[in-house]
Design a protein around this motif. Structure first.
Motif, short mmCIF file in Angstrom:
data_model
loop_
_atom_site.label_atom_id
_atom_site.label_comp_id
_atom_site.label_asym_id
_atom_site.label_seq_id
_atom_site.Cartn_x
_atom_site.Cartn_y
_atom_site.Cartn_z
N GLN A 136 -3.82 5.47 5.30
CA GLN A 136 -3.91 5.28 3.86
C GLN A 136 -2.60 4.73 3.29
OE1 GLN A 136 -5.00 8.81 1.74
NE2 GLN A 136 -5.17 7.79 -0.24
N ASP A 137 -1.48 5.30 3.76
CA ASP A 137 -0.17 4.81 3.31
C ASP A 137 0.04 3.36 3.73
OD1 ASP A 137 0.38 7.26 2.19
OD2 ASP A 137 1.54 7.99 3.91
N MET A 138 -0.34 3.05 4.96
CA MET A 138 -0.15 1.69 5.46
C MET A 138 -1.03 0.70 4.71
SD MET A 138 0.46 2.02 9.60
CE MET A 138 -0.91 3.12 9.90
N ASN A 139 -2.23 1.14 4.36
CA ASN A 139 -3.11 0.26 3.57
C ASN A 139 -2.52 -0.01 2.19
OD1 ASN A 139 -5.28 -0.44 5.29
ND2 ASN A 139 -6.15 1.61 5.06
N GLN A 140 -1.92 1.04 1.60
CA GLN A 140 -1.27 0.85 0.31
C GLN A 140 -0.08 -0.09 0.43
OE1 GLN A 140 -0.32 4.82 -0.99
NE2 GLN A 140 -2.41 5.25 -1.70
N GLN A 141 0.72 0.09 1.51
CA GLN A 141 1.85 -0.80 1.75
C GLN A 141 1.39 -2.23 2.01
OE1 GLN A 141 5.13 -0.03 1.47
NE2 GLN A 141 5.53 -2.21 1.75
N LEU A 142 0.28 -2.31 2.74
CA LEU A 142 -0.29 -3.63 3.04
C LEU A 142 -0.70 -4.33 1.74
CD1 LEU A 142 -1.35 -5.65 5.15
CD2 LEU A 142 -3.49 -4.39 5.17
N SER A 143 -1.37 -3.59 0.87
CA SER A 143 -1.78 -4.17 -0.41
C SER A 143 -0.58 -4.58 -1.24
CB SER A 143 -2.64 -3.17 -1.19
OG SER A 143 -3.81 -2.85 -0.47
N ALA A 144 0.47 -3.74 -1.24
CA ALA A 144 1.68 -4.05 -2.01
C ALA A 144 2.36 -5.29 -1.47
CB ALA A 144 2.64 -2.86 -1.98
N ASN A 145 2.46 -5.39 -0.13
CA ASN A 145 3.09 -6.56 0.50
C ASN A 145 2.31 -7.83 0.21
OD1 ASN A 145 5.00 -4.83 1.46
ND2 ASN A 145 4.55 -5.12 3.62
N GLN A 146 0.98 -7.72 0.29
CA GLN A 146 0.16 -8.89 0.02
C GLN A 146 0.28 -9.32 -1.43
OE1 GLN A 146 -3.60 -7.38 1.44
NE2 GLN A 146 -3.43 -8.44 3.41
N ALA A 147 0.35 -8.34 -2.35
CA ALA A 147 0.52 -8.65 -3.77
C ALA A 147 1.87 -9.32 -4.02
CB ALA A 147 0.39 -7.39 -4.61
#
Length: 379
Positions: free
Chosen positions: A191-202
């Motif tokens: 879940q944390d990595m998915n959030q980080q992934l979304s933040a990086n993509q944004a």
């Protein structure tokens, strides 16, 4: 009283301001010993607004270039973010595989636990049946001591088996608890990595789009300025054509206009009066200086249609009567047009030399109707 030209010049110089007299003296010394042109703080030119638009375009183009440099610098950050995104996605994939494996292990452990519970139940049942018989009863019912020992050994064996099964069940429960905690940890990490992934993509998308809108806005403004420049040029060209003459190449020496100014690209350098080269006012300023040895400094307000007002402010006479050696000003168009009067004819026509009649910075001569023009008399 008749004054000589030399006396007239002295009187004119005395009537000038201290700044103007110093400039005339400095210009005379400089021009007499070769041209040393020092750029002035403020440029004076024929088509001031056009060059303001050009300057605006130049600034905006520099901004576009800077944005491109900034975008290029962002590319490194974008590439780094992409590498992080790829690593996170790989880790998420690995964690999902681990989680699936743990789920399988949990399922197997739960099945084994159920099996052991059944075995434990059977062992406890057997132990219960055996437990109902006392040691004396076992001894009495046994054929011999050997059979008694076998029964006793069986009972001990069942007890040991129950203990082993209980230990296995305890271990399986601990294993299941540990595996479930690992699954929960993997899920939290995912879940944390998915959030980080979304933040990086944004952030990546933000960086990619950061300069695009600004570049487009600057480009649109540059295009609009170029359109305004073209319109102003067209208006001035039409106004010049209304003078009624046909431009000719004329004097191959460009009317005495200095070669260092004429050979340079238009509006690329200043003349000694702070005007851009190859503009109409730059040419007439040189003609005035060549003819009379002085030319007021009108830097900063030198569009052709501003010259009559500047002349009047400096006490230089103006009028509507053409005269050879005067500067003729057409007030038509946004900037007007300055010409040097070469000759005056009896029919009211005049012969003029000029610069930038074609708005391309070229020297030309033509014969036009002298009526309707304003003349400045520097002599």
């Amino acid at each position: 009283m008749i004054l000589t030209t030399k006396v007239k010049r002295k009187m004119k110089i005395k009537s000038l301001s201290l700044r103007q007299r110093l400039f005339v003296i400095a210009a005379t010394l400089v021009l007499g010993g070769g041209f040393v042109v020092t750029p002035l703080v403020r440029a004076d030119q024929f088509d001031e607004q056009i060059n303001q638009l050009r300057s605006d375009n130049s600034q905006k183009q520099q901004a576009v270039n800077q944005l491109q440099i900034q975008a290029d610098s962002y590319q490194g950050a974008i590439d780094q973010l992409q590498a992080q995104i790829n690593a996170i996605q790989t880790q998420i994939h690995d964690n999902q595989a681990k989680r699936d494996d743990l789920q399988n292990q949990i399922a197997a452990a739960e099945a084994e636990l159920d099996k052991q519970k059944k075995l434990l139940g059977e062992d406890i049942k057997a132990m219960y049946v055996e437990g109902e018989i006392s040691t004396l009863e076992m001894l009495a019912s046994s054929k011999d001591l050997s059979e008694f020992l076998d029964k006793q050994q069986y009972r001990t064996s069942v007890q040991d088996k129950i203990k082993t099964t209980l230990d296995k069940i305890t271990a399986l429960k601990a294993q299941l608890k540990d595996q479930k905690q690992k699954v929960e940890q993997l899920l939290a990490e995912e879940q944390d990595m998915n959030q980080q992934l979304s933040a990086n993509q944004a952030e990546q998308n933000r960086l990619l789009g950061l300069t695009v809108d600004q570049q487009n806005a600057y480009s649109a403004q540059i295009k609009q300025n170029n359109s305004q420049i073209a319109d102003l040029r067209a208006q001035q060209a039409a106004a010049n054509r209304r003078l009624g003459g046909s431009a000719e190449a004329g004097d191959p020496g460009h009317g005495g206009y200095p070669n260092y100014l004429y050979s340079a690209a238009q509006d690329s350098i200043f003349d000694p009066w702070g005007m851009y080269n190859r503009e109409c006012v730059s040419y007439t300023a040189w003609k005035v200086y060549q003819a009379y040895g002085h030319m007021p400094f009108w830097g900063g307000h030198g569009n052709a249609n501003q010259w009559p007002g500047s002349a009047q402010a400096d006490g230089i006479p103006t009028g509507s009567t053409p005269r050879a050696g005067a500067v003729a000003i057409s007030m038509a168009g946004y900037y007007g047009h300055a010409m040097w009067v070469e000759a005056v004819y009896s029919n009211g026509y005049i012969r003029v030399s000029q610069m930038n009649y074609d708005l391309a910075g070229h020297y030309s001569e033509m014969t036009i109707n002298g009526n309707g023009l304003t003349y400045i008399y520097f002599d």
